[in-house]
Design a protein around this motif. Sequence first.
Motif, mmCIF file in Angstrom:
data_model
loop_
_atom_site.group_PDB
_atom_site.id
_atom_site.type_symbol
_atom_site.label_atom_id
_atom_site.label_comp_id
_atom_site.label_asym_id
_atom_site.label_seq_id
_atom_site.Cartn_x
_atom_site.Cartn_y
_atom_site.Cartn_z
ATOM 1 N N ARG A 53 0.812 -1.213 0.000
ATOM 2 C CA ARG A 53 0.000 0.000 0.000
ATOM 3 C C ARG A 53 0.841 1.256 0.000
ATOM 4 N NH1 ARG A 53 -2.869 -1.126 5.060
ATOM 5 N NH2 ARG A 53 -1.785 -3.077 5.033
ATOM 6 N N SER A 54 1.936 1.225 0.777
ATOM 7 C CA SER A 54 2.767 2.422 0.900
ATOM 8 C C SER A 54 4.122 2.044 1.497
ATOM 9 C CB SER A 54 2.080 3.442 1.811
ATOM 10 O OG SER A 54 2.931 4.535 2.071
ATOM 11 N N THR A 55 5.145 2.749 1.056
ATOM 12 C CA THR A 55 6.475 2.552 1.642
ATOM 13 C C THR A 55 6.917 3.775 2.450
ATOM 14 O OG1 THR A 55 7.551 3.343 -0.373
ATOM 15 C CG2 THR A 55 7.235 0.942 -0.163
ATOM 16 N N SER A 56 6.016 4.672 2.725
ATOM 17 C CA SER A 56 6.413 5.890 3.445
ATOM 18 C C SER A 56 6.944 5.573 4.841
ATOM 19 C CB SER A 56 5.277 6.903 3.501
ATOM 20 O OG SER A 56 4.170 6.365 4.180
ATOM 21 N N MET A 57 6.311 4.657 5.563
ATOM 22 C CA MET A 57 6.797 4.274 6.889
ATOM 23 C C MET A 57 8.165 3.610 6.762
ATOM 24 S SD MET A 57 7.310 1.393 9.046
ATOM 25 C CE MET A 57 6.254 0.103 8.451
ATOM 26 N N HIS A 58 8.324 2.787 5.748
ATOM 27 C CA HIS A 58 9.593 2.092 5.533
ATOM 28 C C HIS A 58 10.719 3.104 5.298
ATOM 29 C CE1 HIS A 58 6.426 -0.737 4.595
ATOM 30 N NE2 HIS A 58 7.277 -1.747 4.607
ATOM 31 N N ARG A 59 10.462 4.075 4.450
ATOM 32 C CA ARG A 59 11.477 5.080 4.132
ATOM 33 C C ARG A 59 11.821 5.937 5.347
ATOM 34 N NH1 ARG A 59 11.940 5.067 -1.451
ATOM 35 N NH2 ARG A 59 10.214 3.995 -2.481
ATOM 36 N N ARG A 60 10.803 6.323 6.098
ATOM 37 C CA ARG A 60 11.018 7.120 7.310
ATOM 38 C C ARG A 60 11.832 6.313 8.324
ATOM 39 N NH1 ARG A 60 6.165 8.277 7.828
ATOM 40 N NH2 ARG A 60 5.519 6.627 9.228
ATOM 41 N N THR A 61 11.491 5.043 8.488
ATOM 42 C CA THR A 61 12.200 4.193 9.442
ATOM 43 C C THR A 61 13.630 3.933 8.983
ATOM 44 O OG1 THR A 61 10.119 3.149 10.099
ATOM 45 C CG2 THR A 61 12.144 1.971 10.642
ATOM 46 N N LEU A 62 13.824 3.722 7.694
ATOM 47 C CA LEU A 62 15.166 3.504 7.163
ATOM 48 C C LEU A 62 16.052 4.718 7.424
ATOM 49 C CD1 LEU A 62 17.252 1.849 5.641
ATOM 50 C CD2 LEU A 62 16.222 2.670 3.498
ATOM 51 N N ARG A 63 15.543 5.912 7.156
ATOM 52 C CA ARG A 63 16.317 7.132 7.436
ATOM 53 C C ARG A 63 16.675 7.209 8.919
ATOM 54 N NH1 ARG A 63 12.503 9.330 3.905
ATOM 55 N NH2 ARG A 63 11.286 10.174 5.641
ATOM 56 N N ALA A 64 15.718 6.882 9.768
ATOM 57 C CA ALA A 64 15.952 6.942 11.213
ATOM 58 C C ALA A 64 16.977 5.890 11.646
ATOM 59 C CB ALA A 64 14.635 6.750 11.964
ATOM 60 N N LEU A 65 16.856 4.677 11.126
ATOM 61 C CA LEU A 65 17.825 3.633 11.461
ATOM 62 C C LEU A 65 19.231 4.041 11.049
ATOM 63 C CD1 LEU A 65 15.961 0.332 10.526
ATOM 64 C CD2 LEU A 65 17.037 0.836 12.735
ATOM 65 N N GLU A 66 19.366 4.560 9.854
ATOM 66 C CA GLU A 66 20.685 4.985 9.374
ATOM 67 C C GLU A 66 21.255 6.082 10.262
ATOM 68 O OE1 GLU A 66 19.642 5.814 5.307
ATOM 69 O OE2 GLU A 66 20.196 3.788 4.667
ATOM 70 N N ALA A 67 20.412 6.998 10.687
ATOM 71 C CA ALA A 67 20.877 8.075 11.568
ATOM 72 C C ALA A 67 21.285 7.530 12.936
ATOM 73 C CB ALA A 67 19.789 9.132 11.726
ATOM 74 N N VAL A 68 20.482 6.650 13.481
ATOM 75 C CA VAL A 68 20.761 6.100 14.813
ATOM 76 C C VAL A 68 22.046 5.266 14.796
ATOM 77 C CG1 VAL A 68 19.918 4.391 16.492
ATOM 78 C CG2 VAL A 68 18.408 6.206 15.695
ATOM 79 N N ILE A 69 22.223 4.478 13.759
ATOM 80 C CA ILE A 69 23.402 3.613 13.672
ATOM 81 C C ILE A 69 24.683 4.428 13.541
ATOM 82 C CG2 ILE A 69 24.568 1.903 12.206
ATOM 83 C CD1 ILE A 69 21.708 0.814 11.551
ATOM 84 N N THR A 70 24.612 5.565 12.871
ATOM 85 C CA THR A 70 25.818 6.355 12.617
ATOM 86 C C THR A 70 26.049 7.475 13.635
ATOM 87 O OG1 THR A 70 24.631 7.800 11.084
ATOM 88 C CG2 THR A 70 25.761 5.887 10.138
ATOM 89 N N THR A 71 25.146 7.644 14.562
ATOM 90 C CA THR A 71 25.271 8.698 15.571
ATOM 91 C C THR A 71 25.886 8.119 16.840
ATOM 92 O OG1 THR A 71 23.328 9.837 14.715
ATOM 93 C CG2 THR A 71 23.975 10.363 16.962
ATOM 94 N N GLU A 72 26.777 8.868 17.449
ATOM 95 C CA GLU A 72 27.318 8.434 18.735
ATOM 96 C C GLU A 72 26.253 8.679 19.800
ATOM 97 O OE1 GLU A 72 31.175 9.009 21.564
ATOM 98 O OE2 GLU A 72 31.330 9.335 19.410
ATOM 99 N N LEU A 73 25.852 7.603 20.442
ATOM 100 C CA LEU A 73 24.790 7.648 21.446
ATOM 101 C C LEU A 73 25.338 7.196 22.797
ATOM 102 C CD1 LEU A 73 22.053 5.972 19.225
ATOM 103 C CD2 LEU A 73 22.142 8.380 19.888
ATOM 104 N N PRO A 74 24.646 7.494 23.867
ATOM 105 C CA PRO A 74 25.103 7.023 25.183
ATOM 106 C C PRO A 74 25.233 5.492 25.192
ATOM 107 C CG PRO A 74 23.338 8.633 25.432
ATOM 108 C CD PRO A 74 23.435 8.316 23.964
ATOM 109 N N PRO A 75 26.140 4.986 26.017
ATOM 110 C CA PRO A 75 26.321 3.536 26.106
ATOM 111 C C PRO A 75 25.000 2.815 26.372
ATOM 112 C CG PRO A 75 28.016 4.659 27.374
ATOM 113 C CD PRO A 75 27.031 5.703 26.927
#
Length: 117
Positions: A53-75
């Motif tokens: 039906r739609s890939t908008s959620m997929h695209r939004r989540t993919l962008r977020a995953l890529e950002a989270v994986i590449t961002t330095e976050l607290p342990p």
Amino acid sequence: MATPDLPERLRAHIAKLEGRPPLETVEEFMFGHVADADSLDEIRTRLEQIARRSTSMHRRTLRALEAVITTELPPNTLARLVVWDGNWSLDDPSDAGAADFLRGLAQMLREVIEQAD
């Protein structure tokens, strides 16, 4: 995302979703799409069904995953995302193990999006 044909209320909702912090988007995805799945195949099947039906959620989540994986976050942030929010058991429950798992989910999303397009 251009949405001129949508009612204002829906455009506002989409804008709100797009403006959420990446970590929040990934938390929601893990809780809503990973936590109750029994396997990666089940997750993929659900994502493919939604993508019909739609890939908008997929695209939004993919962008977020890529950002989270590449961002330095607290342990333990990534570990918590996978083990706690995603209710997923990892052989390596460290942030490194969780990052590998999240990279796999990101790849799955890329493949589902590509298949749907």
